[in-house]
Enzyme design. Structure first.
Site, mmCIF file in Angstrom:
data_model
loop_
_atom_site.group_PDB
_atom_site.id
_atom_site.type_symbol
_atom_site.label_atom_id
_atom_site.label_comp_id
_atom_site.label_asym_id
_atom_site.label_seq_id
_atom_site.Cartn_x
_atom_site.Cartn_y
_atom_site.Cartn_z
ATOM 1 N N CYS A 184 -5.738 -14.537 -10.613
ATOM 2 C CA CYS A 184 -5.490 -15.532 -9.563
ATOM 3 C C CYS A 184 -6.843 -16.146 -9.230
ATOM 4 O O CYS A 184 -7.880 -15.686 -9.671
ATOM 5 C CB CYS A 184 -4.936 -14.862 -8.314
ATOM 6 S SG CYS A 184 -3.411 -13.978 -8.571
ATOM 7 N N ARG A 190 -6.625 -20.211 -13.649
ATOM 8 C CA ARG A 190 -6.468 -18.763 -13.433
ATOM 9 C C ARG A 190 -5.074 -18.417 -12.917
ATOM 10 O O ARG A 190 -4.693 -17.249 -12.830
ATOM 11 C CB ARG A 190 -7.513 -18.250 -12.434
ATOM 12 C CG ARG A 190 -8.954 -18.410 -12.845
ATOM 13 C CD ARG A 190 -9.906 -17.898 -11.772
ATOM 14 N NE ARG A 190 -9.691 -16.483 -11.532
ATOM 15 C CZ ARG A 190 -10.257 -15.519 -12.283
ATOM 16 N NH1 ARG A 190 -11.030 -15.857 -13.304
ATOM 17 N NH2 ARG A 190 -10.035 -14.255 -12.043
ATOM 18 N N GLU A 228 -2.420 -22.571 -37.748
ATOM 19 C CA GLU A 228 -2.048 -23.417 -36.607
ATOM 20 C C GLU A 228 -3.251 -24.088 -35.959
ATOM 21 O O GLU A 228 -3.084 -25.097 -35.284
ATOM 22 C CB GLU A 228 -1.244 -22.637 -35.572
ATOM 23 C CG GLU A 228 -1.968 -21.505 -34.891
ATOM 24 C CD GLU A 228 -1.099 -20.857 -33.810
ATOM 25 O OE1 GLU A 228 -0.303 -21.536 -33.170
ATOM 26 O OE2 GLU A 228 -1.227 -19.634 -33.636
ATOM 27 N N GLU A 265 0.050 -12.467 -38.703
ATOM 28 C CA GLU A 265 -0.548 -13.093 -37.510
ATOM 29 C C GLU A 265 -1.851 -13.792 -37.881
ATOM 30 O O GLU A 265 -2.130 -14.904 -37.440
ATOM 31 C CB GLU A 265 -0.764 -12.040 -36.433
ATOM 32 C CG GLU A 265 -1.527 -12.499 -35.206
ATOM 33 C CD GLU A 265 -0.892 -13.660 -34.452
ATOM 34 O OE1 GLU A 265 0.268 -14.014 -34.762
ATOM 35 O OE2 GLU A 265 -1.556 -14.216 -33.578
ATOM 36 N N LYS A 319 -2.552 -17.743 -37.244
ATOM 37 C CA LYS A 319 -3.717 -18.199 -36.453
ATOM 38 C C LYS A 319 -4.501 -19.244 -37.236
ATOM 39 O O LYS A 319 -4.858 -20.292 -36.730
ATOM 40 C CB LYS A 319 -4.627 -17.013 -36.101
ATOM 41 C CG LYS A 319 -4.091 -16.122 -35.005
ATOM 42 C CD LYS A 319 -4.351 -16.644 -33.612
ATOM 43 C CE LYS A 319 -3.215 -17.229 -32.853
ATOM 44 N NZ LYS A 319 -1.884 -16.825 -32.909
ATOM 45 N N HIS A 341 4.445 -8.649 -57.273
ATOM 46 C CA HIS A 341 5.776 -9.275 -57.451
ATOM 47 C C HIS A 341 5.702 -10.786 -57.319
ATOM 48 O O HIS A 341 6.692 -11.427 -56.966
ATOM 49 C CB HIS A 341 6.749 -8.686 -56.416
ATOM 50 C CG HIS A 341 6.920 -7.215 -56.545
ATOM 51 N ND1 HIS A 341 7.556 -6.614 -57.606
ATOM 52 C CD2 HIS A 341 6.449 -6.197 -55.774
ATOM 53 C CE1 HIS A 341 7.515 -5.296 -57.475
ATOM 54 N NE2 HIS A 341 6.854 -5.018 -56.359
ATOM 55 N N TRP A 360 -1.177 -16.184 -9.812
ATOM 56 C CA TRP A 360 -0.495 -15.912 -11.076
ATOM 57 C C TRP A 360 0.230 -14.599 -10.831
ATOM 58 O O TRP A 360 -0.399 -13.537 -10.790
ATOM 59 C CB TRP A 360 -1.472 -15.794 -12.235
ATOM 60 C CG TRP A 360 -0.814 -15.607 -13.556
ATOM 61 C CD1 TRP A 360 -0.627 -14.434 -14.241
ATOM 62 C CD2 TRP A 360 -0.210 -16.604 -14.373
ATOM 63 N NE1 TRP A 360 0.026 -14.655 -15.416
ATOM 64 C CE2 TRP A 360 0.309 -15.986 -15.530
ATOM 65 C CE3 TRP A 360 -0.059 -17.977 -14.252
ATOM 66 C CZ2 TRP A 360 0.969 -16.689 -16.536
ATOM 67 C CZ3 TRP A 360 0.587 -18.679 -15.263
ATOM 68 C CH2 TRP A 360 1.097 -18.044 -16.387
ATOM 69 N N ASN A 409 -7.169 -10.996 -5.612
ATOM 70 C CA ASN A 409 -6.904 -11.119 -7.046
ATOM 71 C C ASN A 409 -7.068 -9.720 -7.622
ATOM 72 O O ASN A 409 -8.050 -9.040 -7.351
ATOM 73 C CB ASN A 409 -7.904 -12.079 -7.710
ATOM 74 C CG ASN A 409 -7.751 -12.068 -9.229
ATOM 75 O OD1 ASN A 409 -6.644 -11.906 -9.742
ATOM 76 N ND2 ASN A 409 -8.858 -12.174 -9.950
ATOM 77 N N GLY A 410 -6.082 -9.259 -8.403
ATOM 78 C CA GLY A 410 -6.188 -7.931 -9.009
ATOM 79 C C GLY A 410 -4.836 -7.233 -8.944
ATOM 80 O O GLY A 410 -3.835 -7.835 -8.595
ATOM 81 N N LYS A 466 2.391 -25.355 -26.247
ATOM 82 C CA LYS A 466 2.161 -23.971 -25.831
ATOM 83 C C LYS A 466 3.490 -23.235 -25.668
ATOM 84 O O LYS A 466 3.598 -22.062 -25.923
ATOM 85 C CB LYS A 466 1.384 -23.935 -24.498
ATOM 86 C CG LYS A 466 1.037 -22.530 -24.019
ATOM 87 C CD LYS A 466 0.172 -21.793 -25.017
ATOM 88 C CE LYS A 466 -0.025 -20.331 -24.656
ATOM 89 N NZ LYS A 466 -0.655 -19.545 -25.755
HETATM 90 C C1 AGP Z 1 1.277 -18.558 -31.332
HETATM 91 O O1 AGP Z 1 -0.106 -18.707 -31.556
HETATM 92 C C2 AGP Z 1 2.003 -19.861 -31.229
HETATM 93 N N1 AGP Z 1 1.496 -20.617 -30.162
HETATM 94 C C3 AGP Z 1 3.513 -19.725 -31.251
HETATM 95 O O2 AGP Z 1 3.868 -19.134 -32.482
HETATM 96 C C4 AGP Z 1 4.155 -18.862 -30.131
HETATM 97 O O3 AGP Z 1 3.843 -17.504 -30.334
HETATM 98 C C5 AGP Z 1 5.687 -19.025 -30.204
HETATM 99 O O4 AGP Z 1 5.997 -20.384 -29.974
HETATM 100 C C6 AGP Z 1 6.433 -18.153 -29.201
HETATM 101 O O5 AGP Z 1 6.075 -18.525 -27.890
HETATM 102 P P1 AGP Z 1 6.473 -17.514 -26.689
HETATM 103 O O6 AGP Z 1 5.740 -16.237 -26.957
HETATM 104 O O7 AGP Z 1 6.012 -18.207 -25.444
HETATM 105 O O8 AGP Z 1 7.953 -17.303 -26.731
#
Ligand code: AGP
Length: 609
Positions: free
Chosen positions: A2, A27, A489, A482, A486, A505, A74, A98-99, A604
């Site tokens: 927060c 925050r 994207e 993952e 990363k 394979h 938050w 905050n905490g 996001k």
């Molecule tokens: C992850 O780096 C991406 N931004 C994306 O794959 C994300 O994980 C996915 O859209 C799921 O989002 P959520 O965790 O908010 O459901």
């Protein structure tokens, strides 16, 4: 996380508080509030929503006064709402925090026994009432705050003052950041530099255990031994934009470095002092329910799906409950076979992903019990399910998920241990070993963050390649996926994650000097199998970037580059391996000049199908 801001001086505090809160919205931004002393009384204004909603409210009834505190929230305990927003008040005390107070329930029942009636669901109201209670037996606010904080377990950064004495503000911190700003005849309190940089560049960083007394004339800081201490004055020469990222170039880099704190906040309050139990406050699964679960489904998307795949290994390994992991957009259309009493877990940072939300609805329709692992309190998916395990990563601004991902895995690890304990699967010795490992995890992640410089150099050399392969095995295979995501994207380079054993394979046909291979090769029971995979790649002129455990002697001889992470228990390796992969993607993207925090075509939170 927060945002806190406080002011004492000759100017009207309100505009200073509001501007400070606006600069701290990164925050937290689900509700905000201010408390201002207008010369005779303290006026408190709180509003759900962003700081702008509070500003609209204040325009209707302007406030003015010298001493004041503000907060942008938050939520961790208690959903986003006006009643849960800060500042909180008890008698003539007003306080922002905050905490996370780990023993707030114990303190709350003590205070209720002393006649306190609580209006909010927050741990912050507990501290506020505790200070008010202590004031009955202490001569002044400062000693009452000191006495109250001695009872508090967990993390706090607070600003507090009394209606009956607006001539001083008190600030205190333990485990959550808090700085003091020094002005001419005015002083400031803030969670972070951006809130006050436009007013002063002279700051003092409080340390854990410090309690500070601020008056117009100056600041006195007492350390945890009640000794007056100076605390160095730092002159901040950041520009405001840089300040919001804590001096980091991008939010993503800041959030990578926040992972030790995010894991501490997510794991700490749930692992009891002696580690004899895991406490998941909003899980809402009775012991009978836990013992009756025959099958678990985990539904999620993107990075959260990778966390879910690690969750499968943890839950099946520690609790011996069968787990099926589905990409949410597939799950919702495959008419899954769900028996009554099955448990469906949604994993979602935002709690707003449309595909995951729809998958939860499908599961509920088929009679499943549902829970969410989520980073946003009272988000749509969190409200849709029977129970929740909130991650406490704080707002994640970078589109590429980092701290939310590792805290999701942490939450699933806690759940696996909780299920195991309720079903008496693990021996008490093994259970205690896992608890000890989780307690030590933030420190191991902190140590792994030291690999950044080496990885920055590797990234510079490898950013010219157009295709990457990421290989992992067992519990680390999801981390290979993952790492590939990363890189894809944020740098727009094609990358694939694959199980090491799958190379022969098909994918091995891709290997040549233009296809770098990142191999996750920690010292675990599958190490020799991974070593074989490295040999296969090297035999075909592939370039290998290996991530190995401290003390590795074999793969380091064969790899073109080796990144060393601390040696750790097999179940902790996914957390540690994620860090170098996050750095690799980040530094390749920075070298290529892409928009790291807002990569092209991405959002996001994907709230549409
Ligand atoms: C992850 O780096 C991406 N931004 C994306 O794959 C994300 O994980 C996915 O859209 C799921 O989002 P959520 O965790 O908010 O459901």
């Amino acid at each position: 996380m927060c945002g806190i801001v406080g002011y004492i001086g000759k100017d009207n505090s309100l505009p200073i508080l509001i501007e400070g809160l606006r600069k701290l919205e990164y925050r937290g931004y689900d509700s905000a509030g201010v408390a201002v002393h207008n010369g005779s009384d303290v006026i408190i204004k709180r509003k759900e929503g962003k700081v702008s909603a509070l500003e609209d409210e204040l325009r209707k009834e302007p406030l003015s006064g010298m001493t004041g505190i503000g907060h942008t929230r938050w939520a961790t305990h208690g959903r986003p709402s006006e009643i849960n927003a800060h500042p909180h008040r008890a008698d003539d005390i007003v306080l922002v925090h905050n905490g996370i107070i780990e023993n707030y329930l114990e303190l709350k029942s003590e205070l209720e026994a002393h006649g306190h009636t609580f209006s909010s669901e927050t741990d912050t109201e507990v501290i506020t009432r505790l200070v008010a209670e202590k004031l009955k037996a202490h001569p002044d606010l400062f000693s009452a705050v000191k006495s109250a904080l001695k009872r508090v377990k967990g993390s706090y950064a607070i600003a507090v003052f009394r209606e009956s004495d607006p001539s001083s503000l008190i600030a205190a911190r333990k485990g959550s950041p808090l700085i003091l700003g020094i002005g001419q005849g005015e002083q400031y309190i803030a969670s972070d530099i951006p809130a006050i940089l436009w007013r002063t560049r002279e700051v003092k960083y409080l340390e854990d255990g410090d309690v500070a007394l601020l008056t117009e004339k100056g600041i006195t800081i007492y350390d945890e031994n009640d000794k007056i201490t100076e605390r160095k004055t730092t002159i901040i020469n950041w520009d405001p934009v840089m300040a919001e990222k804590g001096g980091y170039r991008h939010f993503m880099l800041k959030e990578i470095h926040e992972q030790p704190r995010a894991l501490t906040d997510t794991l700490g309050p749930r692992i009891k002092e002696m580690g004899e139990e895991i406490y998941l406050e909003d899980l809402n699964l009775s012991p009978e329910k836990v013992r009756s679960i025959k099958k678990i489904f985990i539904v999620s998307c993107g990075t959260s799906w990778h966390a879910a795949l690690v969750g499968k290994f943890l839950i099946e390994g520690l609790a011996r409950v069968p787990v099926e992991v589905d990409i949410a957009s597939e799950f919702r259309y495959r008419n899954p076979i769900i028996e009554k009493g099955d448990l469906v877990i949604a994993v979602s940072q935002s709690g707003e992903t449309a595909d995951t939300f729809a998958a939860v609805r499908e599961a509920k329709q088929k009679g499943a019990t549902t829970i969410t692992v989520c980073n946003v309190v009272a988000s749509s998916i969190a409200r849709e399910t029977d129970g929740v395990i909130y991650t406490h990563a704080g707002p994640e601004i970078g589109v590429a998920s980092t701290k939310a991902f590792t805290t999701q895995m942490g939450a699933l690890y806690l759940l696996a241990l909780h299920l195991s304990a309720e079903r008496s699967v693990l021996s008490s010795q093994d259970y205690a070993r896992h608890i000890t490992g989780l307690k030590h995890l933030p420190a191991l992640v902190e140590e792994t963050l030291q690999t950044e410089k080496l990885i920055e150099d590797i990234a510079r050399e490898y950013s010219k390649f157009r295709d990457f392969l990421f290989l992992g095995r067992g519990i680390n295979y999801p981390i290979a996926l993952e790492g590939a995501l990363k890189l894809k994207e944020i740098s727009y380079i094609h990358a694939e994650g694959y199980p090491v054993g799958e190379m022969k394979h098909g994918p091995i046909a891709l290997i040549d000097e233009n296809m770098p291979v990142v191999v996750l090769a920690p010292s675990d029971d599958l190490y020799d199998k991974v070593l074989a995979g490295v040999e296969e790649v090297k035999a075909r002129d592939g370039r290998v970037i290996a991530i190995v455990s401290e003390g590795d002697k074999d793969i380091v001889q064969r790899a073109d580059h080796s990144i060393v992470i601390p040696k750790a228990d097999k179940c902790l390796n996914p957390f540690l391996l994620s860090i170098p992969l996050q750095f690799l993607a980040y530094h390749v993207a920075v070298h290529l000049g892409t928009d790291v925090d807002q990569p092209r075509n991405l959002a996001k939170s994907v709230t549409v199908e």
